[in-house]
Design an enzyme around this catalytic site. Structure first.
Site, PDB file in Angstrom:
ATOM      1  N   ASP A  95     -40.013   3.392  48.473  1.00 14.07           N
ATOM      2  CA  ASP A  95     -39.028   4.032  47.603  1.00 14.07           C
ATOM      3  C   ASP A  95     -39.302   5.527  47.476  1.00 14.07           C
ATOM      4  OD1 ASP A  95     -38.106   1.500  47.224  1.00 14.07           O
ATOM      5  OD2 ASP A  95     -38.625   1.353  45.115  1.00 14.07           O
ATOM      6  N   CYS A 136     -46.051  -2.397  46.319  1.00 16.47           N
ATOM      7  CA  CYS A 136     -44.976  -1.457  46.036  1.00 16.47           C
ATOM      8  C   CYS A 136     -43.857  -2.216  45.327  1.00 16.47           C
ATOM      9  CB  CYS A 136     -44.486  -0.793  47.321  1.00 16.47           C
ATOM     10  SG  CYS A 136     -43.471   0.679  47.053  1.00 16.47           S
ATOM     11  N   LYS A 138     -40.755  -3.445  45.506  1.00 15.59           N
ATOM     12  CA  LYS A 138     -40.023  -4.647  45.915  1.00 15.59           C
ATOM     13  C   LYS A 138     -40.942  -5.707  46.500  1.00 15.59           C
ATOM     14  CE  LYS A 138     -36.860  -2.060  44.600  1.00 15.59           C
ATOM     15  NZ  LYS A 138     -37.756  -0.907  44.552  1.00 15.59           N
ATOM     16  N   CYS A 205     -47.822   3.934  42.789  1.00 12.96           N
ATOM     17  CA  CYS A 205     -47.540   5.098  41.941  1.00 12.96           C
ATOM     18  C   CYS A 205     -48.170   4.937  40.566  1.00 12.96           C
ATOM     19  CB  CYS A 205     -46.048   5.304  41.825  1.00 12.96           C
ATOM     20  SG  CYS A 205     -45.268   5.631  43.428  1.00 12.96           S
ATOM     21  N   GLU A 456     -31.862   3.638  43.520  1.00  8.00           N
ATOM     22  CA  GLU A 456     -32.430   4.249  42.324  1.00  8.00           C
ATOM     23  C   GLU A 456     -31.938   5.690  42.218  1.00  8.00           C
ATOM     24  OE1 GLU A 456     -36.707   1.879  42.285  1.00  8.00           O
ATOM     25  OE2 GLU A 456     -36.641   3.984  42.893  1.00  8.00           O
ATOM     26  N   SER A 482     -35.498   4.341  39.091  1.00  9.43           N
ATOM     27  CA  SER A 482     -36.921   4.200  39.367  1.00  9.43           C
ATOM     28  C   SER A 482     -37.661   3.990  38.056  1.00  9.43           C
ATOM     29  CB  SER A 482     -37.431   5.470  40.045  1.00  9.43           C
ATOM     30  OG  SER A 482     -38.837   5.546  39.993  1.00  9.43           O
TER      31      SER A 482
END
Length: 568
Positions: A95, A136, A138, A205, A456, A482
């Protein structure tokens, strides 16, 4: 064991080998065994339960670049516990890389592809149990949906969080730097310095964005080992978690505990509770609805409303707060928070987990957070007294919409509509100064069918924040956000524009009111005028007629039901 024993069918078959025995036992499966010998099976291995290790490794993103090593750790744990592991891969997309481009249309689609691929490989090869490792956004719901479909003893492992970048930065710092440059606050050299240092290595992230949110939800649900969601990606703790997961599957096989025994209605309520307390991503709503549907649990948007009335936001975590996941890891992760919630009567302690014990049993000896920490607030000093996840209804969203309102943005917004038919169009107008205070940006035809793929809106929301308009501009969309998005934003508006939902009928200058207290989103246009516009509206032609996006657009359901493609 004599090798000739493999040639006969064992009528007293090991109950743990329900799926692998038909693939490898008896004279008729000699060819199957020959193939497996080539990948390292011995005579003894054919009598062991086969444990599939679903790895989402890829070197295209820091979130997943280390997961091959974690998969090997899980395989070793399964082997040491008496199983025979086999590692296989499924896909991942990034993403963070794709956001703001056409490529992002594939992001939510990848969730379905991941679920399909895990079901396909495990179903074909006859694995008796599984470990799935995701890193991540998904990956995690995709893995969980695959495990739920198969309903074989399984454990999910989170790949772990990234460390902070220089000056306490992360990927959202980079996105917002673009907006700050457009405002004139940063020059190109300063943006490049942030770009070069914000992502220091492997891991997902770093804030309470979608990856950390979903990892926490899955742990709260009982499908990960305690602590799995709050570990640094590169750490001995994470390696131990992986080895433990491999071993745990053998215990689940022995006790015949399957995902459907763990992923109950109460378990989903626990997941929602922890997501709210952590101030988690709006994507959790979409993914938990999809996971619940897959395992056959009745879960609706209204359930988030009811749970949200009694659960406060306690975590001061990014994007709306200050701290990063690695800093929460350092004070004990989410286990002490779960103990707080359990003691408060906000969690169901009798839910079964992948340890073979209940949630309450897992939490019994968890120590509280250290004195003086201010990442997790006390109940008498919450960040917000009730949920930040607001489920809105009204004439703009008859079947629901999802907002993330922490209160820092305010709780009410009334403004004039500025309508865009794509994310890119809105992004350009934000950066060039067309968008001004008092605007309600309407980004439509970005829903599951209309996008397709429900992109997103991270680039526009980050640009709004970077331009200093976070308190002065609202953004609504039939797309999604997001976990790093913040500001006065409302997504998942249903019915979506491509299906003729009211968001398709909004015109520039219309007055829109968003009320995050009464949970309403209203368009100040008469019913008669809306009907006139509806009669004049024409559905746009599909942008994609072949391939995975076209297939997805034809089969996907409403975001209010999780945007799933395997509708019952």
């Amino acid at each position: 064991m004599c090798s000739s024993d493999l040639m006969t069918q064992d009528k007293n078959q090991d109950k743990r080998r329900k799926y692998s025995a038909p693939v490898v036992d008896g004279i008729g499966k000699s060819a199957s065994r020959a193939m497996l010998r080539a990948v390292g099976f011995t005579d003894e291995d054919f009598k062991k339960p086969q444990i599939g290790i679903a790895s989402t490794w890829s070197n295209l993103t820091p979130c997943n670049m280390h997961i091959n090593q974690l998969a090997e750790e899980s395989a070793a744990g399964a082997d040491e516990a008496g199983g025979k592991s086999l590692i296989f891969n499924t896909i991942t997309i990034s993403d963070g890389i794709a956001n703001g481009t056409e490529g992002m249309k594939y992001s939510l689609v990848s969730r379905e592809v991941i679920a399909d691929s895990i079901e396909t490989v495990a179903g074909c090869e006859g694995f008796d149990g599984l470990v799935a490792i995701g890193g991540c956004d998904k990956n995690m719901p995709g893995c969980m949906m695959g495990l739920a479909r198969l309903n074989r003893p399984s454990v999910f492992v989170y790949g772990g969080t990234i460390m902070p970048g220089e000056n306490h930065t992360d990927i959202i710092s980079v996105f917002e730097a673009v907006g700050a440059h457009a405002r004139g606050d940063l020059d190109l050299i300063e943006v490049k310095q942030i770009e070069e240092t914000a992502i220091p290595g492997p891991g997902s992230c770093g804030g309470m964005y979608t990856a950390n949110t979903m990892a926490s939800a899955i742990e709260a649900m009982g499908m990960s080992l305690p602590g799995s969601s709050a570990q640094n990606a590169v750490s001995e703790t994470k390696a131990e978690d992986c080895r433990g997961a491999g071993a745990a599957v053998l215990n689940l096989l022995e006790k015949d505990i399957k995902p459907s025994d763990i992923m109950t209605r109460k378990a989903f309520e626990n997941a929602i509770t922890v997501v709210i307390a952590l101030g988690g991503s709006t994507n959790a709503v979409l993914h938990l609805l999809a996971m619940a549907s897959t395992v056959g649990v009745d879960l609706e948007l209204e359930d988030f409303v009811e749970i949200g009335k009694r659960v406060p936001v306690l975590a001061d975590l990014r994007p709306s707060g200050h701290y990063m996941m690695s800093e929460l890891v350092a004070i004990g992760g989410i286990q002490p928070l779960m103990k707080m919630l359990l003691d408060r009567g906000l969690l169901h302690g009798d839910c079964l987990t992948v340890t073979g014990q209940t949630l309450a049993e897992n939490l019994a000896d968890v120590a509280p957070y250290p004195e003086g920490q201010d990442i997790i607030h006390a109940f008498d000093n919450p960040i917000k007294a009730d949920s930040h996840l607001r489920i809105l209804f009204g004439n703009l969203a008859p079947t629901g919409a999802v907002a993330k309102i922490t209160g820092k943005e305010g709780t009410h917004f009334t403004g004039r509509a500025r309508v865009f038919h794509s994310e890119e169009e809105a992004q350009e107008r934000i950066l060039d100064g067309t968008v001004v205070a008092g605007d309600v940006l309407v980004i439509r035809y970005e829903g599951p069918k209309g996008g397709p793929g429900m992109r997103e809106m991270l680039s526009p929301t980050s640009a709004i924040m970077g331009k200093g308009l976070g308190s002065d501009v609202a953004l609504i969309t039939d797309g999604r956000f997001s976990g790093g998005s913040h500001g006065f934003v409302v997504g998942h508006i249903t019915p979506e524009a491509a299906e003729g939902g009211p968001i398709a009928l909004v015109e520039d200058g219309d007055t829109i009111t968003i009320d995050a207290v009464s949970n309403r989103i209203e368009l100040d246009v008469s019913d008669q005028e809306l009907e006139r516009r509806r009669q004049a509206w024409q559905a746009p032609k599909p942008r994609f007629t072949r391939g995975v996006l076209a297939k997805y657009a034809r089969t996907v359901g409403s975001a209010s039901n999780g945007a799933i493609t395997d509708l019952p």
